[in-house]
Design an enzyme around this catalytic site. Sequence first.
Site, short mmCIF file in Angstrom:
data_model
loop_
_atom_site.label_atom_id
_atom_site.label_comp_id
_atom_site.label_asym_id
_atom_site.label_seq_id
_atom_site.Cartn_x
_atom_site.Cartn_y
_atom_site.Cartn_z
CG ASP A 118 0.45 -8.81 6.36
OD1 ASP A 118 -0.13 -9.45 7.24
OD2 ASP A 118 0.69 -7.59 6.45
CG ASN A 119 4.16 -7.58 8.49
OD1 ASN A 119 4.06 -7.08 7.39
ND2 ASN A 119 3.61 -7.06 9.58
CE LYS A 159 7.52 -0.05 5.55
NZ LYS A 159 7.93 -1.04 6.55
N GLY A 179 -0.16 6.09 1.61
CA GLY A 179 1.01 5.67 0.83
C GLY A 179 2.34 6.17 1.36
N GLY A 209 0.81 -1.21 0.00
CA GLY A 209 0.00 0.00 0.00
C GLY A 209 0.84 1.26 0.00
NE ARG A 210 3.68 1.73 5.22
CZ ARG A 210 4.02 2.11 6.41
NH1 ARG A 210 4.27 3.39 6.62
NH2 ARG A 210 4.09 1.27 7.40
NE ARG A 235 11.16 -3.46 2.71
CZ ARG A 235 10.04 -3.70 3.37
NH1 ARG A 235 9.97 -3.49 4.68
NH2 ARG A 235 8.96 -4.09 2.75
CG ASP A 286 6.80 -5.29 6.22
OD1 ASP A 286 7.65 -4.85 5.42
OD2 ASP A 286 5.60 -5.45 5.90
P1 AMP Z 1 2.15 -3.07 8.01
O1 AMP Z 1 1.43 -3.20 9.29
O2 AMP Z 1 3.04 -1.84 7.92
O3 AMP Z 1 2.91 -4.32 7.65
O4 AMP Z 1 1.06 -2.83 6.89
C1 AMP Z 1 -0.07 -3.65 6.71
C2 AMP Z 1 -0.74 -3.27 5.41
O5 AMP Z 1 -1.17 -1.92 5.45
C3 AMP Z 1 0.13 -3.40 4.17
O6 AMP Z 1 -0.69 -3.81 3.10
C4 AMP Z 1 0.63 -1.99 3.97
O7 AMP Z 1 0.99 -1.74 2.63
C5 AMP Z 1 -0.58 -1.18 4.39
N1 AMP Z 1 -0.21 0.15 4.88
C6 AMP Z 1 0.39 0.46 6.05
N2 AMP Z 1 0.56 1.80 6.16
C7 AMP Z 1 0.08 2.34 5.02
C8 AMP Z 1 -0.04 3.68 4.52
N3 AMP Z 1 0.38 4.73 5.22
N4 AMP Z 1 -0.60 3.85 3.31
C9 AMP Z 1 -1.05 2.80 2.59
N5 AMP Z 1 -0.98 1.54 3.01
C10 AMP Z 1 -0.42 1.29 4.21
MG MG Z 2 3.70 -5.26 6.33
#
Ligand code: AMP
Ligand code: MG
Length: 498
Positions: free
Chosen positions: A255-256, A116, A129, A96-97, A179, A265
Amino acid sequence: MDMPLRRIDSLVFDNSFARLPEGMHARVRPTPLAGVRLAGVSTEAASLLGLAAPALFDEQAVAWLSGSEAWPQTAPLAMCYAGHQFGHYVPQLGDGRAIVLGEVKTAQGHWELQLKGAGLTPFSRDGDGRAVLRSTIREYLCSEAMHALGIPTTRALCLFDSDEEVYRERIERGALLVRMAPSHVRFGSFEVFYYRGQYARLRELADYVIAHDFPALRDTPRPYLALLREVVERTARLIAQWQLVGFAHGVMNTDNMSILGLTLDYGPFGFLDAYEPGFICNHSDYHGRYAFDRQPSIALWNLTCLAQAMLPLFDADDGDAAAAQARDVLAVFEPTLSAAYAAGMRAKLGLREAQPGDAALGARLLSLMAAAGVDYTNLFRDLGDLQLADSGADAPLRDRFVDREAFDAWAAEYRARLRQEHSHDARRQAAMARANPRYILRNYLAQRAIERAEAGDYAEIEHLRSLLSQPYDEQPAMREYAAEPPDWGRAIEVSCSS
Ligand code: AMP
Ligand code: MG
């Protein structure tokens, strides 16, 4: 003679993931950050690409690596994946980002470059994002520090600060981390196609991962089962290393979890200061699902999700037979982790031979440490100072414990165990210094670097990166960085919002 400096445009890209069908990723361009500026470069990571750090400072390098200008050889994309978050299946997540720029080929292998915090993608859902400076500095420092500790991890090439305003609990500055990893494929990359019933896609992904990262498995009788086994073993060894160094990941959602067994992550992670088995580093983890001592069982839970998603790939007569095959492979997890942990704990204690009572000896020390809240890193490092001859020189060690007689009893047992294998003080001390770091990325150290960077001074980031690139070296001039956290440093709260 000066070495000619290789320029950023000397990098050769391959972009293999971009050749996979649309649907496994979405092609997307980074959105430039206003006022972007370089705030840190990892010399070691740059050298993996065959570059010297100064090559990253040139104007073209900054424009390409920060996503401000399209890099001709690259094929930017966001990866599609799903995942179990805090135990619940989320059918679509995806980058997502983060945006994969492309894959650099070197003589030693391949490195996927990922930005990232590079802006919106089709997977951004409600997110903006972006990544904030604070969390970007933490990931940058920790991934390089983990590598220096000998723990498999994604790497960090460089980080950028910017003038972009990003809204979290307060207004913060947007930042961007470059990264690198051979691959960023996650357990959730498999889950998404399994739960959608897209088994052809699932197979394509597995074939890609095998060809790209596990070519030796191609010629085994059951490559997909062998792939699962490889992931199970790598993950087990990874988690053993986390437990040994006192690292809590904080968000072990599927997913991590990296298909390569890398630490992936970095969010609300934390290293133990005082030894506390139930340590929860993620302020948003209300039930302690990802507490420090639960990491082994959570890793197995996550591997079970991966195995489930791979069932359609196994060469079996029916579902029951496939599940039985998966269970046999998952059964490898516990003994692999236990063996890796036992070997690692022996090294931490300076023991050369394996003896039946070793696990209990280590466990008793840990429980004394837990009772007194003894600093995990410093106790193990300083335990190397203990001498075989009991001359009363243990005072600096024993004084850290509440129950000093209990420590004395433990130390007597430890000495007897050391004598059994004819341990030699100086040699043991040297070996223990290679197994027990002097320096780790304590939260308060990261926080100090963050506060200075937020005020516009990035020097402490480089200072810490450089210190933590030699975590086992004594570095006497830097000893204040080994200090236990000040009171304010114990209270730092880290959550998922980053
Ligand atoms: P994370 O907890 O950082 O591993 O993120 C979990 C999910 O949320 C992943 O699909 C990320 O891409 C998405 N995500 C986290 N933060 C953001 C953000 N600021 N904008 C868009 N997507 C995000
Ligand atoms: Mg993640």
